[in-house]
Design a protein around this motif. Structure first.
Motif, mmCIF file in Angstrom:
data_model
loop_
_atom_site.group_PDB
_atom_site.id
_atom_site.type_symbol
_atom_site.label_atom_id
_atom_site.label_comp_id
_atom_site.label_asym_id
_atom_site.label_seq_id
_atom_site.Cartn_x
_atom_site.Cartn_y
_atom_site.Cartn_z
ATOM 1 N N VAL A 132 23.568 -14.028 25.227
ATOM 2 C CA VAL A 132 22.799 -12.783 25.375
ATOM 3 C C VAL A 132 21.667 -12.816 24.362
ATOM 4 C CG1 VAL A 132 22.878 -10.258 25.299
ATOM 5 C CG2 VAL A 132 24.913 -11.559 26.036
ATOM 6 N N LEU A 133 20.438 -12.879 24.861
ATOM 7 C CA LEU A 133 19.275 -12.960 23.985
ATOM 8 C C LEU A 133 18.627 -11.586 23.900
ATOM 9 C CD1 LEU A 133 18.019 -16.336 25.423
ATOM 10 C CD2 LEU A 133 18.747 -15.970 23.048
ATOM 11 N N SER A 134 18.512 -11.078 22.677
ATOM 12 C CA SER A 134 17.989 -9.723 22.478
ATOM 13 C C SER A 134 16.806 -9.763 21.510
ATOM 14 C CB SER A 134 19.121 -8.830 21.945
ATOM 15 O OG SER A 134 18.709 -7.496 21.852
ATOM 16 N N PRO A 135 15.632 -10.196 22.035
ATOM 17 C CA PRO A 135 14.441 -10.247 21.169
ATOM 18 C C PRO A 135 14.058 -8.830 20.751
ATOM 19 C CG PRO A 135 13.802 -10.524 23.466
ATOM 20 C CD PRO A 135 15.306 -10.489 23.442
ATOM 21 N N LYS A 136 13.515 -8.727 19.561
ATOM 22 C CA LYS A 136 13.323 -7.402 18.977
ATOM 23 C C LYS A 136 11.921 -6.843 19.213
ATOM 24 C CE LYS A 136 17.530 -7.029 17.657
ATOM 25 N NZ LYS A 136 18.122 -7.766 18.765
ATOM 26 N N PRO A 137 11.872 -5.600 19.738
ATOM 27 C CA PRO A 137 10.605 -4.949 20.090
ATOM 28 C C PRO A 137 9.887 -4.422 18.844
ATOM 29 C CG PRO A 137 12.412 -3.418 20.398
ATOM 30 C CD PRO A 137 13.036 -4.718 19.954
ATOM 31 N N PRO A 138 8.654 -3.931 19.003
ATOM 32 C CA PRO A 138 7.864 -3.483 17.845
ATOM 33 C C PRO A 138 8.572 -2.461 16.947
ATOM 34 C CG PRO A 138 6.529 -3.426 19.853
ATOM 35 C CD PRO A 138 7.896 -3.839 20.269
ATOM 36 N N SER A 139 9.339 -1.535 17.536
ATOM 37 C CA SER A 139 9.969 -0.480 16.708
ATOM 38 C C SER A 139 10.938 -1.054 15.684
ATOM 39 C CB SER A 139 10.712 0.527 17.597
ATOM 40 O OG SER A 139 11.771 -0.130 18.270
ATOM 41 N N SER A 140 11.388 -2.281 15.886
ATOM 42 C CA SER A 140 12.326 -2.898 14.927
ATOM 43 C C SER A 140 11.612 -3.311 13.641
ATOM 44 C CB SER A 140 12.977 -4.144 15.551
ATOM 45 O OG SER A 140 12.011 -5.179 15.677
ATOM 46 N N LYS A 141 10.261 -3.442 13.740
ATOM 47 C CA LYS A 141 9.413 -3.944 12.644
ATOM 48 C C LYS A 141 9.664 -5.421 12.344
ATOM 49 C CE LYS A 141 8.447 0.549 10.663
ATOM 50 N NZ LYS A 141 9.170 1.524 9.901
ATOM 51 N N LEU A 163 18.681 -11.506 29.214
ATOM 52 C CA LEU A 163 17.837 -10.803 28.239
ATOM 53 C C LEU A 163 18.341 -9.371 28.119
ATOM 54 C CD1 LEU A 163 14.033 -11.293 29.070
ATOM 55 C CD2 LEU A 163 15.187 -11.891 26.919
ATOM 56 N N LYS A 164 18.476 -8.903 26.892
ATOM 57 C CA LYS A 164 18.855 -7.498 26.687
ATOM 58 C C LYS A 164 17.887 -6.903 25.677
ATOM 59 C CE LYS A 164 22.522 -6.411 24.228
ATOM 60 N NZ LYS A 164 23.940 -6.300 23.857
ATOM 61 N N ILE A 165 17.076 -5.981 26.115
ATOM 62 C CA ILE A 165 16.021 -5.454 25.238
ATOM 63 C C ILE A 165 16.285 -3.982 24.919
ATOM 64 C CG2 ILE A 165 13.541 -5.131 24.930
ATOM 65 C CD1 ILE A 165 13.059 -7.475 26.782
ATOM 66 N N VAL A 166 16.278 -3.687 23.633
ATOM 67 C CA VAL A 166 16.462 -2.317 23.149
ATOM 68 C C VAL A 166 15.101 -1.616 23.166
ATOM 69 C CG1 VAL A 166 17.072 -0.913 21.131
ATOM 70 C CG2 VAL A 166 18.431 -2.950 21.709
ATOM 71 N N ILE A 167 15.095 -0.391 23.700
ATOM 72 C CA ILE A 167 13.832 0.344 23.831
ATOM 73 C C ILE A 167 13.945 1.733 23.215
ATOM 74 C CG2 ILE A 167 12.201 1.318 25.507
ATOM 75 C CD1 ILE A 167 12.692 -1.111 27.215
ATOM 76 N N PHE A 168 13.004 2.005 22.315
ATOM 77 C CA PHE A 168 12.934 3.324 21.690
ATOM 78 C C PHE A 168 11.777 4.161 22.223
ATOM 79 C CE2 PHE A 168 15.815 1.545 18.587
ATOM 80 C CZ PHE A 168 16.532 2.639 18.127
ATOM 81 N N ASP A 169 10.659 3.506 22.578
ATOM 82 C CA ASP A 169 9.451 4.267 22.909
ATOM 83 C C ASP A 169 8.555 3.489 23.878
ATOM 84 O OD1 ASP A 169 8.311 2.258 21.361
ATOM 85 O OD2 ASP A 169 8.237 3.489 19.550
ATOM 86 N N GLU A 170 7.428 4.082 24.196
ATOM 87 C CA GLU A 170 6.509 3.488 25.176
ATOM 88 C C GLU A 170 6.017 2.101 24.726
ATOM 89 O OE1 GLU A 170 5.754 4.525 28.210
ATOM 90 O OE2 GLU A 170 4.105 3.116 28.617
ATOM 91 N N ALA A 171 5.759 1.938 23.434
ATOM 92 C CA ALA A 171 5.271 0.634 22.947
ATOM 93 C C ALA A 171 6.349 -0.436 23.174
ATOM 94 C CB ALA A 171 4.893 0.728 21.466
#
Ligand code: SAM
Ligand code: 2KA
Ligand code: SF4
Ligand code: MG
Length: 248
Positions: A132-141, A163-171
């Protein structure tokens, strides 16, 4: 001069906790009974990490060096000796020497899924049942090293990969669209982030569930608006049930 470590220390795995059986609460294997082996130590520091007790060096003293045999003995004790899915998480489990755990476990009928951000590749990824690959989005910094990520993908050939992507916001959402476009061959899972990880030293289970649920509804709406029908949107089921409680 520093102490020269004994040979055997190289094969010890730093373990934060082993718990279960419980259900896998996230992603492709949601609902599947599993025992978690959570390793200690991570090369990332995500702004919203929900497992700080396996990341922050303040917790280092609670991480136990274990052999592969120790780990599988504990997994077998928890499962009553019945083979099941073992979920390797962390921290980043990819920085631990886990090849022998997988070899021993497979010989006894256990399956293995591993969760990683995709920053460190290992040859033994191909021995996993699921990567399970979970690349980190911008909100993670955090900043993704895409060469390292692609090396993980290459190393995982032979395992099922998702792919498993965590999402907090539009970015984060727009970022996920780009990443998914880059890896059309990978089944894609989107998961709303929970914003209330317990601070270090606090094992409280509190999560802003109203906030997480609102983010989940927003994410579903967003995906439908875009007719993004390749995406699967799932909550963290264990967080819905138990908050950010440890050991579930
Ligand atoms: C704690 S991480 C450990 C494994 C690995 N370091 C990684 O990040 O993939 C396990 C999973 O939890 C997700 N996660 C971490 N913090 C989260 C949060 N606050 N909300 C939602 N998911 C989170 C990660 O993206 C990853 O998929
Ligand atoms: N039930 C349950 N499911 C999970 N899926 C991923 C988890 C993790 O922290 O890696 C996790 C966890 O900690 N508990
Ligand atoms: S990569 Fe995973 S374990 Fe490491 S800080 Fe980020 S979410 Fe936490
Ligand atoms: Mg978790």
């Amino acid at each position: 001069m520093g102490r020269i470590p004994a040979m055997s220390e190289a094969s010890l795995i730093r373990v934060s906790e082993i718990f279960g059986p419980t259900i896998q609460g996230e992603g492709a294997l949601i609902g599947v009974p599993t025992v978690f082996v959570r390793t200690g130590g991570c090369d990332y520091r995500c702004d919203w990490c929900d497992s700080l007790h396996a990341v922050d060096s303040a917790y280092r003293a609670t991480w136990t060096p274990m052999t592969a045999q120790d780990i599988m003995d504990e997994v077998a004790r928890l499962s009553g000796g019945q083979p099941l899915l073992v979920s390797l998480s962390g921290g980043n489990p990819a920085i631990q020497p886990l090849a022998e755990v997988i070899r021993l476990g497979h010989a006894q009928g256990y399956g293995f899924a591993l969760e990683t951000q995709g920053s460190v590749a290992q040859g033994w990824f191909s021995d996993l049942d699921m990567l399970v690959l979970s690349p980190k989005p911008p909100s993670s910094k955090m900043q993704v090293d895409w060469d390292a990520f692609d090396a993980c993908l290459a190393a995982g050939q032979g395992a099922d990969m998702v792919l498993k992507i965590v999402i907090f916001d539009e970015a984060d959402y727009q970022w996920a669209r780009d990443v998914a476009g880059r890896y059309p061959q990978l089944p894609l899972f989107l998961q709303p982030g929970n914003h209330t990880p317990p601070p270090p030293g606090d094992d409280s289970a509190t999560v802003d569930q109203v906030g997480v649920d609102a983010r989940m509804r927003w994410l579903v709406d967003r995906v439908m608006q875009d007719k993004w029908y390749q995406a699967r949107v799932l909550p963290q089921l264990h967080v819905t049930l138990w908050g950010n409680k440890r050991g579930v």
